[in-house]
Design a protein around this motif. Structure first.
Motif, short mmCIF file in Angstrom:
data_model
loop_
_atom_site.label_atom_id
_atom_site.label_comp_id
_atom_site.label_asym_id
_atom_site.label_seq_id
_atom_site.Cartn_x
_atom_site.Cartn_y
_atom_site.Cartn_z
N MET A 1 0.83 -1.21 0.00
CA MET A 1 0.00 0.00 0.00
C MET A 1 0.85 1.25 0.00
O MET A 1 2.00 1.23 0.39
CB MET A 1 -0.86 0.05 1.26
CG MET A 1 -1.93 -0.97 1.28
SD MET A 1 -2.95 -0.76 2.72
CE MET A 1 -4.14 -2.05 2.44
N ASN A 2 0.19 2.30 -0.39
CA ASN A 2 0.78 3.62 -0.27
C ASN A 2 -0.38 4.56 0.01
O ASN A 2 -1.51 4.29 -0.38
CB ASN A 2 1.49 4.00 -1.58
CG ASN A 2 1.96 5.43 -1.58
OD1 ASN A 2 1.27 6.31 -2.05
ND2 ASN A 2 3.12 5.65 -1.01
N GLU A 3 -0.12 5.64 0.70
CA GLU A 3 -1.24 6.50 1.11
C GLU A 3 -1.93 7.18 -0.07
O GLU A 3 -3.06 7.62 0.05
CB GLU A 3 -0.76 7.55 2.10
CG GLU A 3 0.25 8.51 1.52
CD GLU A 3 0.62 9.61 2.49
OE1 GLU A 3 -0.22 9.98 3.30
OE2 GLU A 3 1.76 10.08 2.43
N LYS A 4 -1.23 7.26 -1.21
CA LYS A 4 -1.83 7.97 -2.34
C LYS A 4 -2.58 7.01 -3.23
O LYS A 4 -2.05 5.98 -3.65
CB LYS A 4 -0.74 8.68 -3.13
CG LYS A 4 -0.23 9.87 -2.35
CD LYS A 4 0.83 10.61 -3.10
CE LYS A 4 1.32 11.75 -2.23
NZ LYS A 4 2.67 12.14 -2.53
N GLY A 5 -3.78 7.35 -3.55
CA GLY A 5 -4.59 6.49 -4.40
C GLY A 5 -4.56 6.97 -5.83
O GLY A 5 -3.67 7.73 -6.22
N GLY A 6 -5.52 6.52 -6.61
CA GLY A 6 -5.57 6.95 -8.00
C GLY A 6 -6.47 6.05 -8.80
O GLY A 6 -7.18 5.20 -8.26
N ASP A 7 -6.44 6.25 -10.09
CA ASP A 7 -7.27 5.47 -11.00
C ASP A 7 -6.39 4.48 -11.75
O ASP A 7 -5.34 4.85 -12.26
CB ASP A 7 -7.95 6.39 -12.02
CG ASP A 7 -8.81 7.44 -11.33
OD1 ASP A 7 -9.19 7.22 -10.17
OD2 ASP A 7 -9.08 8.49 -11.96
N TYR A 8 -6.84 3.26 -11.81
CA TYR A 8 -6.11 2.24 -12.55
C TYR A 8 -6.73 2.06 -13.93
O TYR A 8 -7.95 2.03 -14.05
CB TYR A 8 -6.18 0.90 -11.82
CG TYR A 8 -5.04 0.68 -10.86
CD1 TYR A 8 -3.86 0.10 -11.30
CD2 TYR A 8 -5.14 1.06 -9.53
CE1 TYR A 8 -2.80 -0.11 -10.43
CE2 TYR A 8 -4.09 0.86 -8.65
CZ TYR A 8 -2.92 0.28 -9.11
OH TYR A 8 -1.87 0.07 -8.26
N GLU A 9 -5.87 1.93 -14.92
CA GLU A 9 -6.34 1.50 -16.23
C GLU A 9 -5.75 0.14 -16.49
O GLU A 9 -4.65 -0.14 -16.01
CB GLU A 9 -5.88 2.47 -17.31
CG GLU A 9 -6.67 3.75 -17.31
CD GLU A 9 -6.24 4.66 -18.44
OE1 GLU A 9 -6.05 4.18 -19.55
OE2 GLU A 9 -6.10 5.87 -18.17
N TYR A 10 -6.43 -0.68 -17.23
CA TYR A 10 -5.87 -2.01 -17.46
C TYR A 10 -6.25 -2.54 -18.84
O TYR A 10 -7.20 -2.11 -19.47
CB TYR A 10 -6.32 -3.00 -16.38
CG TYR A 10 -7.82 -3.21 -16.31
CD1 TYR A 10 -8.59 -2.47 -15.43
CD2 TYR A 10 -8.44 -4.14 -17.12
CE1 TYR A 10 -9.96 -2.65 -15.37
CE2 TYR A 10 -9.80 -4.33 -17.06
CZ TYR A 10 -10.56 -3.58 -16.19
OH TYR A 10 -11.92 -3.75 -16.13
#
Lengths: 915, 547
Positions: free
Chosen positions: B156-165
């Motif tokens: 984990m890391n505290e920063k999230g985001g949007d995944y594309e796949y």
């Protein structure tokens, strides 16, 4: 060696002509629907002659001697057909039906093939290319023995090198890529600017994807326009020159084909291609048109860096008659545009960066060939080629410099007033190359059959190549240098003032075939002479013919093992190949080195004074020679009942690789230490106390000093088809040992201060660094073709048994000589003299023995998979997975720390529709 | 044969993506509550699928039986191939409480093809290929794709985001009848997902599943079929994270359950690489018994053992996880009268996870050089355990209104229990959920087309929840763990509707469209720290062409 070669050569080149009874032959080539196939190639193997069918698929030959001929019929999109043609006592009419390539038929070839007479020549056919789905020619090289898989990247310079572990610029420069008989090179591209030139490429420079003096960038060649690729890693024909390494020959798509659309997608690359070959009219011939667009990112996470390529090819064939002789005329037009884009996002806080390279290349090739069947020549071919490239790099970015960085723009030696650079500024620069390449060739051949046992083909011809760069070179704001840390090259000259690079070449080659009962000898001897024209008189290469002897012999023996035929061949090759220096190596820019001698920096900007002393260094070397590579090759081939085995040992050594070699030159100058009296207003030099100072400048010169020594054994084993499993297995691989070294001594300057004075010596070390690499690999290809299901699966298992790297212990770490500040070179015995002169201890570079340990990796295994499914008769779906399975063992590196290779799976798909 | 083709197609394409979107990698069971209706031609297969996939459905040996029986049924003497090409779009949008591991706005586009070939009278081949592109928005506190497979050892890391796949999948099944009684089958499947996040720390996750299976089946004179299969799956995920921006390091947390992380190895770095290796072994047995001429019984049992190992770039293996999974199911299908039929499906799943943590010490490994260090393993801890149980039943009563119209009533229930512990500490999480389902299916057969619609209502409630935190161990329970947990414990009302239309074309091919929508509204009772509401809309639209 050359004398012996000449004697041998003149013996084999003698020609005798005698006649036998002749007959007429008509061959008509059609497809399964009885449609004529124009411009199919018909090869007569016994006589080494090639013919094209006309617009109606017909080939008419008169005066064909009564004999048995092995004939091969080829056309793009169709399976090759080989027949035995028997001409006895009457004219022959033949209709040949070619089958369109389909997985449904059990003939598809997805591995590289070897040439019958020259087994170190590998042929990658269109079906193999379609199956491999390459985005770059380098991808297709995985089919060759000794290649190991690496994930393709189109966002870095993509060069080719063969038969070695690792690569360097010289090995890539030495590879020649021929497109339909014409060499594609970028020997005319050049630039010299800190950040771009070899050896000055700092990590923050984005120009790593732009390399000069390193051969052709394969990213600029689209694989969609290619029908087949031939690779000669050993000794090339004498017809091929200006190469020191391997030869890669590309044959373009041509002829009638259905409309083909291909879409490829993987995480980093998206590509679309459309192509069709159609008949214009019976008189105007056949035109094949194709275009593709490819876009690639270096990393799936990086959307602001993009490499985009558009390529268009038009290939036209027509046949007409001149003086009663049929002439085949092929015209090919290519256009390639690549754009390499980068826009910063991670540096947004610091400044917007824009980086773009445009590469536009337009080329035209015209080939006229005719089977004249004259006394001194059977076939005459004239090739005329021109291409023009516009290659522009432009970059805008923010430069951060520490305060106190100074700049001088003087073009003359001596003291000059300079300017203080601001600590932060936006700058732009561009590098423009516009090479215009012209090539003209006349190639001819004469085949003679002396008897049923002896035949000979003589190939001879002349070539002229001219290369002129019309570009502006580096265009930069000289008051805002892009790389202020080193101002060595910021006074560039335009490329168009550099003379044209012209070379002419002549070759003569004999292919002698002797066949008696079950024995066959093919002896190929050739001699090539190359002359660089338009060079200044003082150059070593001026008016000097560089001769390259080439020799290949293959002896084969047919016999029976049990009731099955077996064949064993022994191959031997020797050749010298030379890569001529590029425009950049012949005419490097002068180097300007500015040393600060006065720096007066009061608060008032108008009162400041900066004086630098400019030294000019000429990097050109009139003694420069070609990069010569001597090749020796020995191979054995064995085939028996569908089993083929070949093993090739080779040794290649080049001791004249090009480089910008850095040496230290002492300079003595006046330094304005401090004001004589307090200064008000802007001072002049006379207001300061002068003091003599010295410095060692590190300056490059072009020389032939790099040594590349390649040795190895390549092997290939093809098993008979396992019919019950629809599977063929090929095992290939190689052991390579490569040594990189340098024949110049090593220089070292400690760059330290002793009692506030610069250190006074440069150490010269007898032996330069030497690095040894080795690698042993085995690739197992398991190819399963199930015609009933219209499917092909190919599994490549790569076993990398080991790789080693080791720094050579022969490198000197104690100086054998020193250079003092006056430039005097003095030989020393360090061990004894350091006791008297402790200053010398700064030159002691001895390091811990750990640094010379060998890092040897443990076996690692990788499985790549490709599958293709044909849907009905109009489409194909293909999948690939690289690193489907990867097994990497832990190993200890030379420092005894655990290491492991890191492989990541990579996958993609492709859809092809043919209408 | 088309029935079989559609059946496999819907398993591979439809349920796969649904399973993924519903975040149910461990308990595939959850994916059963949604399905694709393919029309009258495929009714038998669809019935099975609607209620749930049986163990026997996974046995490759049975492909030829299904194919052959249909050929007999349709008197199909011409052995020829059939292909389906399908385009699919799927979207899930969640408001309020959601599992931050997966995101709250997901969409997926996919093209897939499936083809079925009878190779000869005795063997069949089925192939499948698909490519999908998608985006998972709103992922927080997670750098590991498919976290339920690797949990609790995620990164984990505290920063999230949007995944594309991008998702690539292909599969082949081969089935051969050896004689009147024996069948053999084999299958190979590969699926690869290449996912990436374009904000710092920029992460790319390459996840692959390579599986190979073998099956054998034996039929007796009464057409009862007894079968066995074994399957091996190698699942790898490689994660590479890099910081594009400036000189700021990020901390990459290597989790070990309940929001705890390895304090020593969770370093502040510019880039981080991590690999997961999972070896999965499955054994299954099933029997399909014709109890009477009108009643069929299918009983299946499967056991799965899997072992997970993590590996850091410095070759250190920090965590191991073993999972044992037992699954049993029973499917009963009975024709009660000319118009009335009944089928029911029972399923029970038990999953037990056990974790191991390796402890390392950094030591000098080169006597010649004091600055060269490497990790040496000095101990092992076995602290983490988790048990999950799921019991599920779904039954269907069908009534033929006319020759061309059929109405079905569907009802069922599900019980789920999960207990997670960390030995040597107070950490514990224990919960029980229950679901009840009611549905209706209506099918109409026109001359050249088939129309099929299904409506479902599902109610889910949390019966029991216990959660104990141990603050003596450094952890970041909130928000990492609790939000994910809250999303599992929602009280939910769901409405689903599926409409399918299939039309025969002039050249013998068929074109179909399918629209499935599920809307659910939920309430968070477990944790008061979050928004207490949840709503989710799932939409799936497909166009498929059969030729």
């Amino acid at each position: 060696m050359i004398k012996i070669f000449f004697t041998l050569f003149s013996f084999f080149v003698s020609i005798t002509v005698f006649c036998q009874k002749d007959f007429d032959l008509l061959i008509k080539v059609v497809d399964t629907e009885k449609q004529a196939i124009p411009f199919a190639i018909i090869e007569f193997k016994e006589t080494n002659k090639n013919f094209y069918t006309d617009m109606y698929g017909n080939l008419v030959l008169s005066n064909l001697q009564a004999n048995d001929y092995h004939v091969s019929i080829k056309a793009m999109g169709y399976f090759d057909q080989n027949i035995l043609l028997v001409i006895k006592d009457k004219p022959v009419n033949l209709e040949i039906v070619l089958q369109r390539e389909s997985i449904e038929l059990d003939e598809i070839t997805i591995m590289s093939k070897t040439n019958e007479d020259q087994t170190d020549k590998s042929i990658i056919t269109k079906s193999a290319l379609e199956f491999i789905q390459p985005t770059s020619i380098t991808d297709a090289m995985i089919l060759l023995p000794g290649s190991i898989f690496s994930e393709p990247s189109l966002n870095q310079f993509n060069g080719l090198s063969f038969r070695q572990v690792g690569n360097n610029s010289n090995s890539m420069l030495g590879v020649t890529v021929m497109s339909d008989g014409v060499s594609m090179n970028n020997d005319g591209n050049r630039t010299q600017l800190f950040g771009l030139t070899a050896g000055t490429n700092p990590s923050y420079a984005r120009e790593g994807n732009l390399r000069f003096n390193a051969g052709l960038d394969m990213r600029t060649i689209s694989t969609d326009h290619i029908e087949s690729i031939e690779v000669t890693r050993g000794i090339s024909s004498a017809r091929i020159g200006n190469l020191s390494g391997a030869q890669v020959s590309i044959n373009s798509k041509q002829g009638l084909t259905p409309l083909e659309t291909r879409v490829k997608i993987d995480p980093n690359v998206q590509m679309i291609y459309a192509g069709k070959g159609f008949k214009i009219s019976d008189k105007l011939g056949v035109l094949h048109l194709g275009a593709d667009i490819l876009q690639s990112t270096p990393d799936v996470r990086e959307q602001l860096t993009k490499f985009t390529r558009l390529s268009i090819q038009a290939n036209h064939d027509v046949q007409f008659s001149v003086l009663g002789k049929p002439v085949h005329f092929n015209s090919k037009f290519n256009y390639t545009r690549t754009v390499d884009n980068f826009k910063s996002d991670q540096y947004m806080d610091n400044g917007d960066e824009i980086y773009k390279t445009y590469y536009d290349r337009i080329g035209a090739t015209f080939i006229a060939s005719s089977n004249l069947e004259m006394r001194l020549m059977d076939k005459l071919e004239a090739i005329f080629h021109v291409d023009y490239t516009k290659d522009v790099l432009s970059r805008t970015f923010m430069v951060f410099s520490d305060s106190g960085i100074n700049l001088s723009n003087s073009l003359e030696e001596g003291e000059h007033e300079a300017i203080f650079l601001p600590s932060k500024y936006m700058t732009s620069y561009s590098v423009e190359n516009k090479p215009f390449n012209f090539n003209f060739q006349i190639n001819s051949s004469k085949s003679t059959k002396f008897s049923d046992q002896i035949s000979q083909t003589i190939n001879y011809g002349a070539q002229l190549n001219s290369l002129k760069n019309y570009g502006d070179g580096v265009v930069v704001d000289i008051n805002r240098p892009p790389f202020p840390g080193d101002n060595s090259f910021i006074r560039p000259r335009p490329n168009h003032v550099i003379p044209t690079l012209i070379n002419s070449a002549y070759y003569l080659e004999s292919v002698l075939k002797l066949k008696k009962e079950n024995k066959k000898l093919v002896l190929t001897t050739g001699l090539r002479g190359t002359n660089l024209l338009n060079l200044p008189k003082e150059y070593f290469l001026h008016n000097r013919m560089i001769l390259e002897p080439r020799l290949q012999a293959a002896f084969s023996l047919d016999y029976y093992l049990g009731n099955k035929k077996a064949e064993t061949s022994i191959r031997l090759g020797y050749g010298e190949q030379n890569k001529m220096p590029t425009l950049d190596y012949l005419y490097p820019d002068k180097l300007y080195k500015d040393v600060e001698v006065l720096n007066w920096y009061p608060e008032n900007e108008d009162d400041r004074l900066l004086i630098t002393r400019t030294f000019i260094h000429d990097m050109a070397n009139e003694h420069i020679r070609p990069q010569r590579n001597t090749k020796l090759e020995l191979g054995i081939d064995f085939s028996y009942s569908g089993l083929d085995f070949s093993i090739t040992g080779f040794s290649e050594k080049s001791t004249t690789g090009f480089s910008y070699n850095y040496s230290y030159f002492p300079v003595i100058y006046d330094y304005y230490k401090e004001p004589i009296t307090p200064i008000s207003g802007q001072p002049s030099q006379s207001d300061f106390i002068k003091e003599e100072k010295f410095q060692f400048l590190s300056l490059p010169t072009v020389i032939n000093n790099e040594i590349l020594d390649k040795k190895g054994i390549e092997y290939r084993l093809v098993f008979p088809k396992i019919k019950s499993l629809f599977t063929t297995i090929e095992v290939n691989g190689a052991y390579y040992k490569t040594t990189y070294s340098n024949d110049q001594p090593k220089y070292y300057y400690p760059n330290s201060l002793i009692n506030n004075e610069r250190y006074p010596y440069v150490g010269i070390y007898e032996n330069n660094r030497e690095d040894f690499y080795s690698r042993f690999n085995t690739n197992v290809w398991i190819n399963t073709q199930i015609p009933r299901l219209k499917m092909i699966f190919s599994t490549m298992i790569q076993a990398l048994w080991f790789t080693t790297d080791q720094r050579g212990k022969s490198e000197s770490f104690l100086p054998s000589a020193i250079v003092d500040k006056f430039g005097n070179v003095q030989m020393i015995d360090y061990t004894s003299e350091v006791l008297e002169n402790p200053l010398l201890s700064h030159l002691d570079l001895r390091v811990n023995d750990t640094n010379f340990g060998m890092t040897k990796s443990k076996p690692s295994f990788l499985v790549n998979f490709k599958g293709t499914k044909e849907i009905k008769n109009f489409g194909k779906i293909s999948f690939f997975v690289n690193s489907l399975i990867s097994i990497n063992s832990k190993y200890k590196n030379m420092y005894n720390v655990n290491s492991k290779l890191w492989n990541t799976p990579f996958y993609g798909a492709e859809v092809t529709i043919k209408l | 044969m088309k029935k079989v083709l559609i059946f496999f197609f819907s398993i591979f394409c439809g349920l796969y993506s649904i399973a993924q979107s519903l975040n149910t990698e461990v308990l595939d069971f959850h994916s059963y509550n949604k399905s694709y209706m393919m029309g009258e031609d495929f009714m038998i297969s669809n019935s099975n699928q609607l209620l749930g996939l049986k163990i026997s459905d996974y046995n490759p040996a049975l492909l030829h039986i299904q194919n052959q029986s249909e050929q007999k049924e349709n008197n199909d003497s011409i052995l020829k191939g059939n292909t389906i090409i399908r385009l699919n779009y799927e979207k899930i949008k969640t408001e309020g409480v959601y599992s931050s591991f997966y995101g709250n706005d997901l969409d997926n586009k996919e093209i897939s093809a499936l083809w079925l070939y009878p190779l000869d009278r005795n063997s069949s081949f089925l192939g499948k290929a698909s490519v999908g592109l998608g985006r998972d928005k709103g992922v927080l506190w997670n750098m590991t794709r498919y976290p339920s497979i690797f949990s609790p050892y995620v990164m984990m890391n505290e920063k999230g985001g949007d995944y594309e796949y991008q998702d690539y999948n292909f599969k082949g099944i081969y089935s051969k009848q050896l004689n009147d009684r024996f069948l053999l089958g084999a299958e190979v499947e590969y699926r690869g997902e290449y996912a990436h996040k374009d904000t710092d720390p920029r992460t790319k996750n390459m996840t692959s599943w390579l599986s190979a299976g073998m099956g054998v089946a034996l039929s007796d004179k009464r057409s009862n079929v007894y079968s066995l299969f074994a399957k091996y799956t190698n699942n790898i995920q490689k994660t590479e994270a890099d910081l594009w921006k400036g000189n700021i390091k990020e901390r990459f947390l290597l989790m070990r359950g309940f929001g705890m992380f390895d304090n020593v190895m969770s370093e502040n770095l510019y880039s981080k690489k991590r690999a997961y290796f999972v070896n999965n072994y499955q054994l299954g047995a099933s029997s399909q018994i014709a109890v009477t001429s009108k009643t069929k019984l299918d009983f299946g049992f499967s056991y799965t053992y899997s072992h997970l190992k993590t590996e850091e770039q410095n070759t250190v293996n920090l965590f191991n996880l073993t999972t044992n999974k037992l699954e049993m199911n029973l499917f009963l299908e009975s024709i009660l009268s000319e118009r009335l039929s009944f089928s029911t499906f029972f399923n029970a799943i038990y999953v037990a996870k056990k974790g191991k943590e390796n402890i390392y010490s950094l030591v000098n490994v080169n006597p010649d050089n004091e600055s060269i260090y490497d990790y040496n393993r000095i101990g092992v801890l076995e602290n983490y355990t988790q048990q999950q149980n799921v019991l599920h039943n779904l039954s269907k009563l069908s009534y033929k209104l006319t020759k061309n119209k059929k109405l079905s009533f569907i009802a069922g229930a599900e019980y789920e229990n999960s207990k997670e512990k960390y030995k040597g500490s107070q950490f514990i999480t224990d919960y029980e959920n229950i679901q009840s389902k009611l549905g209706i299916e209506f099918l109409t057969n026109f001359k050249k087309s088939v129309f099929n619609t299904t409506i479902f209502y599902t109610y889910k409630d949390n019966l029991y929840f216990e959660n104990v935190l141990d603050q003596t161990y450094p952890n970041i329970f909130d928000p990492i763990y609790s939000q994910h947990l809250a999303s599992q414990l929602l009280v939910k009302n769901s409405f689903s509707m599926d409409v399918n239309y299939l039309r025969s074309l002039q050249n013998g091919s068929k074109l179909g469209v399918d629209l499935a929508i599920t809307y659910s509204k939920g309430k968070n009772k477990a944790f008061t720290v979050f928004d207490d509401k949840n709503s989710e809309l799932w939409t799936n639209f497909s166009v498929y062409y059969l030729f």
